[in-house]
Design an enzyme around this catalytic site. Sequence first.
Site, PDB file in Angstrom:
ATOM      1  N   ASP A  14      15.752  -6.732   5.131  1.00  0.00           N
ATOM      2  CA  ASP A  14      15.658  -5.323   4.792  1.00  0.00           C
ATOM      3  C   ASP A  14      14.198  -4.919   4.548  1.00  0.00           C
ATOM      4  O   ASP A  14      13.587  -5.363   3.586  1.00  0.00           O
ATOM      5  CB  ASP A  14      16.488  -5.077   3.520  1.00  0.00           C
ATOM      6  CG  ASP A  14      16.747  -3.611   3.235  1.00  0.00           C
ATOM      7  OD1 ASP A  14      16.200  -2.763   3.944  1.00  0.00           O
ATOM      8  OD2 ASP A  14      17.507  -3.324   2.292  1.00  0.00           O
ATOM      9  N   ASP A  15      13.632  -4.111   5.450  1.00  0.00           N
ATOM     10  CA  ASP A  15      12.276  -3.568   5.261  1.00  0.00           C
ATOM     11  C   ASP A  15      11.183  -4.631   5.335  1.00  0.00           C
ATOM     12  O   ASP A  15      10.367  -4.761   4.414  1.00  0.00           O
ATOM     13  CB  ASP A  15      12.165  -2.858   3.894  1.00  0.00           C
ATOM     14  CG  ASP A  15      12.689  -1.430   3.908  1.00  0.00           C
ATOM     15  OD1 ASP A  15      13.582  -1.144   4.713  1.00  0.00           O
ATOM     16  OD2 ASP A  15      12.217  -0.620   3.101  1.00  0.00           O
ATOM     17  N   CYS A  54      16.772   2.779   6.900  1.00  0.00           N
ATOM     18  CA  CYS A  54      17.891   1.839   6.753  1.00  0.00           C
ATOM     19  C   CYS A  54      19.199   2.254   7.435  1.00  0.00           C
ATOM     20  O   CYS A  54      19.684   1.577   8.329  1.00  0.00           O
ATOM     21  CB  CYS A  54      18.149   1.568   5.271  1.00  0.00           C
ATOM     22  SG  CYS A  54      16.828   0.633   4.480  1.00  0.00           S
ATOM     23  N   ASP A 224      15.751  -4.882   9.642  1.00  0.00           N
ATOM     24  CA  ASP A 224      16.208  -3.589  10.145  1.00  0.00           C
ATOM     25  C   ASP A 224      15.094  -2.660  10.621  1.00  0.00           C
ATOM     26  O   ASP A 224      15.296  -1.841  11.503  1.00  0.00           O
ATOM     27  CB  ASP A 224      17.108  -2.876   9.116  1.00  0.00           C
ATOM     28  CG  ASP A 224      16.415  -2.585   7.783  1.00  0.00           C
ATOM     29  OD1 ASP A 224      15.310  -3.099   7.544  1.00  0.00           O
ATOM     30  OD2 ASP A 224      17.008  -1.837   6.979  1.00  0.00           O
ATOM     31  N   HIS A 225      13.902  -2.776  10.032  1.00  0.00           N
ATOM     32  CA  HIS A 225      12.732  -2.013  10.487  1.00  0.00           C
ATOM     33  C   HIS A 225      11.544  -2.457   9.661  1.00  0.00           C
ATOM     34  O   HIS A 225      11.688  -3.184   8.676  1.00  0.00           O
ATOM     35  CB  HIS A 225      12.948  -0.492  10.333  1.00  0.00           C
ATOM     36  CG  HIS A 225      13.237  -0.072   8.924  1.00  0.00           C
ATOM     37  ND1 HIS A 225      12.256   0.040   7.960  1.00  0.00           N
ATOM     38  CD2 HIS A 225      14.394   0.252   8.303  1.00  0.00           C
ATOM     39  CE1 HIS A 225      12.804   0.411   6.820  1.00  0.00           C
ATOM     40  NE2 HIS A 225      14.107   0.535   6.987  1.00  0.00           N
TER      41      HIS A 225
END
Length: 451
Positions: A14-15, A54, A224-225
């Site tokens: 996540d992130d 997200c 995710d990014h």
Amino acid sequence: MAISQPNIVFYLADDQDVGDYGVYGNDLIHTPAVDALAKQGVTFTNAFTGQAICAPSRSQLYTGNYPLKNGAFLNHVPVKDSQISIAQRMSKLGYEVILAGKSHVKPESVFDWDHEWESVEGSGPRKNIPLENIESYFKSAKKPFVMFIASMYPHTPYHKVTGASAKDMKFYPHNEKNKNSQKAVDKLAGYYRNVEEDNKQLENVIRLVDKYLKKNTLLIYSSDHGVSGKYTVYDRGLKVPFIARWPGVIKAGSQSDVMIHYTDVVPTFIELAGGKAPTELDGKSFAAQLKGSTKPVHKYVYGVSTKQNTLATKVFPSRMIRSKNYKYIRNLNSIEVVEQNLGNKPYVNEFIKMGAQHHASVPYEELYDLTADPYEQNNLAASPRYQKLKLEMANDLLLWMKQQNDVLSGNPGIMPILDARYKLDKPSKYNKIPKELENTLKAEDYLYLHY
């Protein structure tokens, strides 16, 4: 049940920026589990999400459609209830589909997992993946399955670090200036510490996969990014790590520069399970590329950005088209074109102008040569040499927007403001607005979507 159907485990961080892994070039960050996975499988160097935030990123991963088509192109909003998720599609092929950890997608009628286990309390600043549930399922699985293990790390809040040294961290053009700020250095050190926490969790998942699922299991790692490009359409937001291991099928220690996209995951998994992906999906299968094919999957991938429904909410939408070597961006409420975006509602116009002014340094068009300029520092949009290429990419982008039923693909001069959780006319510590504009927008001023 065909014995060839693989189990699929997809670990989603996540992130985390794609540049912040040993395998992707940062030798100062501690990512041993990811790096070990890369040595055992294939590392994709051109993997992308369509939106660097997200919920939209995850929604396309689970539906096979870009954010504009599936409906989740603002954060914290659901996809359209007409969407069909991977849970439904893989179920028809005899699979169980499980979500373990962070969700951030809705509605439940679309994302109807066979099993869903929430994150559990841990000792750090974020919750942990539900490792006990995961192990129990691996032990007892009777059917082929797809399991998404969604970590809450390394997303904020970060571990608290004080007195960190800039020499222990890698800096890039977009954050080089932070070297001189102790506060920024300490924050980056906290992020690095969260990355380590995530790696420990991945290490445990790899251990359990190796213990219980030795045969015919595809294990994928991604994030995710990127965090430093969050809310943007730059590569530091949209480019993601993507590493896949499948003993006996994927060549260990290999690398692929084929462009793949999060929308491709659903059709790929359908093909691996023995099915045929519907042609209406935006994504395409990269099953052959997992196994070593160098054949291109896409000529272009696309990206979207909105500054609405963010804490510092503003009207400033962007759209992006990217080939392997070039990227074109159109910022549709740039200060250069804001006057043509105004209508006959004075208060709405004020918020449209405010969005343009807040990003006054961002031009209407951006074009980057990603081979010569991978960090997107040199805008070539005005260069005579690149006008033909720019026009070609711009025309393809506009066509794609129309095919996606983009809210911005209508007549020129229309700049809708979107119904969102964070209202433009509601002041907060993140959203400073003039007193005379507070609470001025009416329900009919917003473009209502599907939620």
